[in-house]
Design a protein around this motif. Structure first.
Motif, short mmCIF file in Angstrom:
data_model
loop_
_atom_site.label_atom_id
_atom_site.label_comp_id
_atom_site.label_asym_id
_atom_site.label_seq_id
_atom_site.Cartn_x
_atom_site.Cartn_y
_atom_site.Cartn_z
N THR A 119 54.27 35.82 45.74
CA THR A 119 54.88 35.22 44.55
C THR A 119 53.97 35.34 43.33
O THR A 119 54.20 34.71 42.31
N LEU A 120 52.93 36.16 43.45
CA LEU A 120 51.96 36.32 42.38
C LEU A 120 52.60 36.98 41.16
O LEU A 120 53.33 37.95 41.27
N LYS A 121 52.31 36.44 39.99
CA LYS A 121 52.85 36.96 38.74
C LYS A 121 51.71 37.29 37.77
O LYS A 121 50.59 36.86 37.95
N MET A 122 52.05 38.05 36.73
CA MET A 122 51.06 38.43 35.74
C MET A 122 50.40 37.21 35.10
O MET A 122 49.20 37.18 34.84
N ASP A 123 51.21 36.17 34.86
CA ASP A 123 50.68 34.97 34.22
C ASP A 123 49.60 34.30 35.05
O ASP A 123 48.73 33.60 34.52
N ASP A 124 49.64 34.52 36.36
CA ASP A 124 48.66 33.88 37.25
C ASP A 124 47.27 34.48 37.11
O ASP A 124 46.28 33.84 37.46
N VAL A 125 47.20 35.71 36.63
CA VAL A 125 45.89 36.38 36.49
C VAL A 125 45.72 36.96 35.09
O VAL A 125 45.04 37.94 34.88
N LYS A 166 53.20 47.81 39.29
CA LYS A 166 54.05 47.53 40.46
C LYS A 166 53.85 48.55 41.56
O LYS A 166 54.78 48.92 42.28
N ARG A 167 52.60 48.99 41.69
CA ARG A 167 52.26 49.86 42.80
C ARG A 167 50.75 49.76 43.04
O ARG A 167 49.98 49.46 42.13
N GLY A 168 50.40 50.01 44.30
CA GLY A 168 49.00 49.86 44.68
C GLY A 168 48.85 48.83 45.78
O GLY A 168 49.82 48.16 46.17
N MET A 194 34.06 38.98 38.68
CA MET A 194 35.39 38.39 38.82
C MET A 194 36.38 39.00 37.83
O MET A 194 37.55 39.19 38.15
N LYS A 195 35.90 39.32 36.65
CA LYS A 195 36.76 39.94 35.65
C LYS A 195 37.27 41.29 36.15
O LYS A 195 38.47 41.59 36.03
N GLU A 196 36.39 42.10 36.72
CA GLU A 196 36.79 43.41 37.23
C GLU A 196 37.84 43.27 38.33
O GLU A 196 38.82 44.02 38.36
N GLY A 197 37.64 42.30 39.23
CA GLY A 197 38.61 42.10 40.31
C GLY A 197 39.96 41.66 39.79
O GLY A 197 41.01 42.18 40.22
N LEU A 198 39.96 40.74 38.84
CA LEU A 198 41.22 40.25 38.28
C LEU A 198 41.93 41.33 37.47
O LEU A 198 43.15 41.43 37.49
N MET A 199 41.17 42.15 36.77
CA MET A 199 41.79 43.23 35.99
C MET A 199 42.44 44.27 36.89
O MET A 199 43.48 44.83 36.56
N GLU A 200 41.83 44.53 38.05
CA GLU A 200 42.42 45.48 39.01
C GLU A 200 43.73 44.92 39.57
O GLU A 200 44.72 45.65 39.69
N ILE A 201 43.74 43.63 39.88
CA ILE A 201 44.96 42.99 40.38
C ILE A 201 46.02 42.98 39.30
O ILE A 201 47.21 43.23 39.55
N GLN A 202 45.61 42.70 38.08
CA GLN A 202 46.52 42.71 36.94
C GLN A 202 47.15 44.09 36.76
O GLN A 202 48.35 44.22 36.49
N SER A 203 46.33 45.13 36.91
CA SER A 203 46.83 46.50 36.77
C SER A 203 47.87 46.82 37.83
O SER A 203 48.89 47.45 37.55
N ILE A 204 47.63 46.37 39.06
CA ILE A 204 48.59 46.62 40.14
C ILE A 204 49.90 45.90 39.87
O ILE A 204 51.00 46.45 40.09
N LEU A 205 49.81 44.66 39.38
CA LEU A 205 51.03 43.90 39.07
C LEU A 205 51.81 44.56 37.94
O LEU A 205 53.03 44.60 37.96
#
Length: 239
Positions: A224-230, A118-120, A104-115
């Motif tokens: 509406t996903l933001k950095m704070d969410d992940v 701002k691309r991906g 789960m950490k790896e998945g959240l870090m990838e989403i965090q990186s995209i946010l």
């Protein structure tokens, strides 16, 4: 629930080895904390710390000559076999929880990186994470079900060995709580264990809901996903 060991007190010596007495005190504290446990990060994380200290003490106890003698006795053979089986189950649970948190950490870090960049493919990563979460939830439910299977109680004449059985029982109970939380169970919604595991900052248990449930809910509306969410600072203790 987790296996428990009954002890025949009339077989015990009048006094215990100091290390055995120390383990007995730790078990008493853990039993008390389990009974008085509240839905807070401080409560369950304190139990995690106490479990770690307990197993470190058990490691010292098992090295004592008196314990080695008890392990070698034919009359304790069945009890020792059950203890070995229990140790393997606990090791499996440790690996399951560690691998799940890492995944789960790896998945959240990838989403965090995209946010952050701002691309991906944010939508693709969110869907991948949610699919992974659904798969993990099913695994957690199977684990929880297996933990609730009633185990036969095993009588043990040696108190030192019986302590290992009690330690297994309280450890299993803690894993039951942990997997309940990780599955996003409503019974654990008030616990903020993941904030303790993932963040260094202290989080109020009264204002924080189950982080797994919160993130799952946020991902349902990815636009509406933001950095704070992940937001993740650091995973420690279990990974």
């Amino acid at each position: 629930m987790a296996p428990s060991f009954r002890v025949r007190s009339n077989s015990f010596p009048s006094s215990l080895h100091p290390q055995a007495a120390h383990v007995d005190e730790q078990l008493s504290r853990l039993r008390s904390s389990e009974e008085a446990s509240t839905s807070s990060s401080s409560s369950i994380c304190k139990r995690l710390d106490n479990i770690q200290e307990l197993h470190e003490s058990l490691d010292k106890l098992i090295r004592l000559p008196v314990t080695q003698q008890a392990l070698a006795q034919e009359q304790n053979k069945k009890a020792v076999e059950k203890l070995l089986d229990g140790s393997l189950r606990i090791l499996d649970l440790c690996n399951i929880s560690k691998n799940a948190l890492s995944q789960m950490k790896e998945g959240l870090m990838e989403i965090q990186s995209i946010l952050r960049r701002k691309r991906g493919d944010l939508s693709g990563e969110v869907k991948k994470y949610l699919v992974s979460r659904r798969s993990l939830k099913k695994s957690f439910q199977k684990v929880l079900k297996s933990l609730k299977i009633k185990q036969d109680q095993q009588e043990c004449n040696d108190k030192s060995l019986a302590m290992f059985g009690e330690a297994e029982a309280v450890t299993m109970a803690l894993f039951d709580s942990l997997f309940c939380y990780m599955s996003g169970s409503k019974t654990c919604d008030k616990w903020s264990l993941v904030s303790k595991l993932m963040n260094k900052n202290k989080v109020s248990s009264e204002t924080q809901v189950n982080e797994f449930t919160r993130v799952d809910s946020k991902f349902q509306s990815e636009k509406t996903l933001k950095m704070d969410d992940v937001q993740i600072n650091q995973i420690y203790s279990l990974t």
